[in-house]
Design a protein around this motif. Sequence first.
Motif, PDB file in Angstrom:
ATOM      1  N   THR A 191       0.832  -1.208   0.000  1.00 36.30           N
ATOM      2  CA  THR A 191       0.000   0.000   0.000  1.00 36.30           C
ATOM      3  C   THR A 191       0.864   1.254   0.000  1.00 36.30           C
ATOM      4  O   THR A 191       0.603   2.217  -0.716  1.00 36.30           O
ATOM      5  N   GLU A 192       1.929   1.228   0.806  1.00 39.77           N
ATOM      6  CA  GLU A 192       2.801   2.384   0.898  1.00 39.77           C
ATOM      7  C   GLU A 192       3.459   2.690  -0.453  1.00 39.77           C
ATOM      8  O   GLU A 192       3.845   3.813  -0.719  1.00 39.77           O
TER       9      GLU A 192
ATOM     10  N   THR B 210       1.829   5.698   4.574  1.00 35.65           N
ATOM     11  CA  THR B 210       1.094   4.636   3.877  1.00 35.65           C
ATOM     12  C   THR B 210      -0.273   5.134   3.420  1.00 35.65           C
ATOM     13  O   THR B 210      -0.690   4.900   2.287  1.00 35.65           O
TER      14      THR B 210
ATOM     15  N   GLN C   8       0.015   7.577   0.484  1.00 40.51           N
ATOM     16  CA  GLN C   8       0.329   6.880  -0.777  1.00 40.51           C
ATOM     17  C   GLN C   8      -0.860   6.103  -1.313  1.00 40.51           C
ATOM     18  O   GLN C   8      -1.095   6.043  -2.512  1.00 40.51           O
ATOM     19  N   ALA C   9      -1.614   5.487  -0.417  1.00 46.53           N
ATOM     20  CA  ALA C   9      -2.786   4.718  -0.854  1.00 46.53           C
ATOM     21  C   ALA C   9      -3.786   5.631  -1.546  1.00 46.53           C
ATOM     22  O   ALA C   9      -4.387   5.273  -2.563  1.00 46.53           O
TER      23      ALA C   9
ATOM     24  N   ALA D  27      -2.452   6.745  -4.926  1.00 44.82           N
ATOM     25  CA  ALA D  27      -2.475   5.655  -5.915  1.00 44.82           C
ATOM     26  C   ALA D  27      -3.820   5.571  -6.630  1.00 44.82           C
ATOM     27  O   ALA D  27      -3.898   5.133  -7.782  1.00 44.82           O
TER      28      ALA D  27
END
Lengths: 570, 507
Positions: free
Chosen positions: A164-165, B397, B400-401, B404
């Motif tokens: 996920t990171e 995290t 970034q999720a 994304a």
Amino acid sequence: MKKTLLFTFLLLLSLAVTAQHKTLKDVVSEHQLDNGMRFLLVQRDGAPMISAGWVAHVGSANERPGTTGMSHLFEHMMFKGSNTIGVQDAKLDDQLRAELDGLRAQMFELERDSRLKVRTGVAESMSDTSLQSDEMKALESKFQAVIEQQRENLIKDQFDQIYTEQGATGMNAFTNTDMTVYFIRVPKNKLELWFWMESERLSDPVFREFYSERDVVYEERRLRTESTPTGKQNEVYNSMYWRGHPYGWPVVGWPSDISAITREQAEDFFDIYYAPNNLTAVLVGDFDQAHALKLANDYFGRIPRGKKAPPEVVTLFMPLEGGFEYKAEVEAPPSATLTFHTTAYAGVDHPALMVLADVLNGKTGRLHKRMVLKDQIATSASATADSRKYDGVFEIRATGKAGVDPQQLKATLLEEVVKIQTDGISEYDLEKVRNNLTANNLRRLEDNFFLGIQLLYYDGLRDWSYMETLMDRVKLVSREDVQRVAEKYLQASDMGSKIFTRKTGGEPEDPALAEFSEQQKQMLNQLQSQLASASTEKKKEMLIELPSMREASPPEVQAVIDYLLQQQGK
Amino acid sequence: MKLIKFTLLAAAILLLAACASSPTTTTSVANDVSSTRNSLPAHPEDLIYAQHSINIPDPAAYRYQLDNGNVAYIVPDSALPLVAVSVHSRGGRYLLGTDNAGLAALTASMMRDGGTKKLSPEELDEKLVFLATSVHVAIGATSSSASMNSLSSNLDESLDLLFDVIAEPTFDEERLKIRKSRTIDAMKRRNDDTSSIESQVFNDLRFGHSYRNNPPTAVDVEAVTSKRMMGFAVEIFSSPNLVISVNGDVDPKAMVVKLNKQIARLQKGVKFPAIPTEAHSAAPGLYGVDKADVTQTRVRMFHPGPRQGHPQEFEIKVMNNILGGGGFTSRITKRIRSDEGLAYSAGSVYQLGRYFPGMYLVYFQSKNPSVPQAAKIALEEIAKIQADPVSEQELNTARQAIIAGLNERYSNAAKKVSAFVSDEIDSTPKNYWSEFENNTAAVSIAAVQKAARDHLDSDKFRILLTGKLSEASEGDGEHGSIESVTGLKLQQIPLRDPLTLKPLPLK
């Protein structure tokens, strides 16, 4: 529709497909590592994410009574990490896991006695409070204490967190009778992360949290099977149909088995079924093929081939010897499902059975037209040619409108089958089905992620190349083939049927019925079941007679006949 | 992880394919690639990646002005001989208020199934199926669409059929009778399983009786006429309120000409009134619906939240991702599912409202006696994220999720065009997506904690239990009862008669 128009259309269709657009075999390249692991690579420029996954050629069909649910439990365990991922002190973790296994073995010994008590009727179930001995309680609290200790040493769900990171999305997996499939999407510059992570969990897996994960699986069972209106009954019917065959137990496993699986059994299972020679990986997206192959060799090439080849699934289907009917009361509308034994995936008649299903399906299919539009006894009706790795069935089913006798649904479904057996299908029927299969086949290729899943799925069924060859064979199916397979496989004398009626009292009453007396209701029931069990001819006669009967009847009977006629769409 | 029922996936996949034979040759990799086994990085932290920036496409490059003031987005993609066309409308059930329950759903399905001026229902079905063209109409609360997917070889004919359905539906009486009867039959199933009961009662608690929650009775369904449907269909798809999307094997310029010809067939209506913004949420409290024969109880805990465009929007997204929205990596999921094994699915959602207040929602399903324990964990985690700063790694995290998601938003032609359309309809600020990555990356640990304190409020929860209430409220004897855990008194909500929607007596 005129024949010439039809022909032009089909010609245009095939030109459009072959001249301008690539076929699947043009885009998939297949490779094999020395250890036997296969890779299917599909390069598609421009996509920002790469769809990546792998299939282990193992599912619930590879289990046996006592270990049912193992493949699915495994799917859960594969997200728990390795000696590097998911733990602070790997040595301590090892030690704690050994302690847990030891305690669990002691508990298992005590459970022998409990199981005997359940078997002999002394206790009702394994969760019976009377079975809770002090010794068991002591073991349980020791066990819990070690779990707490273990938890402090874990880095929870680090496997997921690392992905996920780095911007990876959609990590998931599924298990069925034939395969276990793992998939994710990674940003195109991070393909190496996928190789690192997946080869890590395949070369150095650690099944930590083995015992608490079983509770998650029980919750999954409660969610999907126990707390849905027909979950338990569907499970029973499936087992009856496949009696003795590995398709007979549920993928999630029998509850008694799930709780008894040991970590040692799990490790043996892994060594055999998760060896590289039993795996196929798929990548779809924007990557350099040579680079991907180098990474494949570097990362997965280091895993040794399995010492033992996966054992063959040897049990074959046993004929039903006259068939059977399973009836259950459920909190759901009335329905009938008929199940006929066919052959495994890509078998000799699979293409013709696919066409047969499509002739029956859809808004212009035989079942919808007859049962939903014309007779108006069903809210939906459909057919499936369900062929799997080791065997297959053809299933037709209809969900009835409230108050419809499911036996009437069953009789009508069979009538439509008999029509195809006697009269066959038309050229127009066949062309229509081919057009749709062709178009839908193209639609399935649109999305990279879905293409990846399909390659994994087909390879899980035996070989991805069937994706194409099966469709080539579908194009060659003739009208005679369809009629022939309907005769060969769809025999009422050997089928299973599943008949659901709504639980008494569970049926919300039709406002029109609320005013009926008990006598009127009884009469209506009688007439309904007479109609349901009558042949089509007889039924027609009855429906013609009803209006004149009505004239000769007292008002309370007239009301019943009116209701019945309205129900029959007259 | 999912346990997919074999038949479902099989049914989807049976329709798969491509069109040639001869199997691909298998090559062996090992010989032509040098092995560097010993030099593999020891940990994924050691991996080095090439630069990759997320490409945000400019919608203007795909935007076309049509006649009558409508806009089209066309994203050509000739990889496969397929075309998808959708006519999106800003209209929806809100135009009806709380009158005419059931009208919107019947109108949508009857537009497709009820025939057109040129074709009877049977002829339309046969023609569409023979061409392998799918047509679908949906009418939602605040937006609607009519969509078509066809082979590019019969685009013109399929496009005609789509616009016949939009502009000239006839609502055949026999088909209407069948559809009404099927609708009423489906209504009879409203109380069959806990998931459908839960969604209905949840809507009642969240929206009250409003255009967003206006389930029909049998009488409502019977009262719908084809005349009324005709009027509503024309209104929804009247021309100044539309955005059209096209993706697939087309030439954009030629497509614009085709679309202009087709939209000329639509009625020139007026601009729709603004979407009402009022909310009718139930008071905070503990609510339960009893279904005695299940082993698992479903739980939703929710309270209102801010709207999109709120200055703390990105902080709220990151905070929820850490708390319960980030799958296995998030706290609520970790504790309820992987630590305690109390649920298969557990987590939270922070929905920022577009036209009306948003919502924070915690959900899980757990065996009846462990419901209080799982609810207690969720409340503990909310208190914790308000009291203590999150870790650097959690923050990173989550950021970034969320970033994304941008990759997914534009990953193929179909997704691209639907992203453009929703931005057009929602009037998303022009720089919203180009600034999305920076705005997400700028969220700090302190800002996450402030968002948790400002926008989570355990005292405002409406908690709904659907399942076996006797066991679920009492608990397992070790972790308290649901009333002691929440400090609230359980109010039982009766099931409603599925046809009249009148409350049924409590058992």
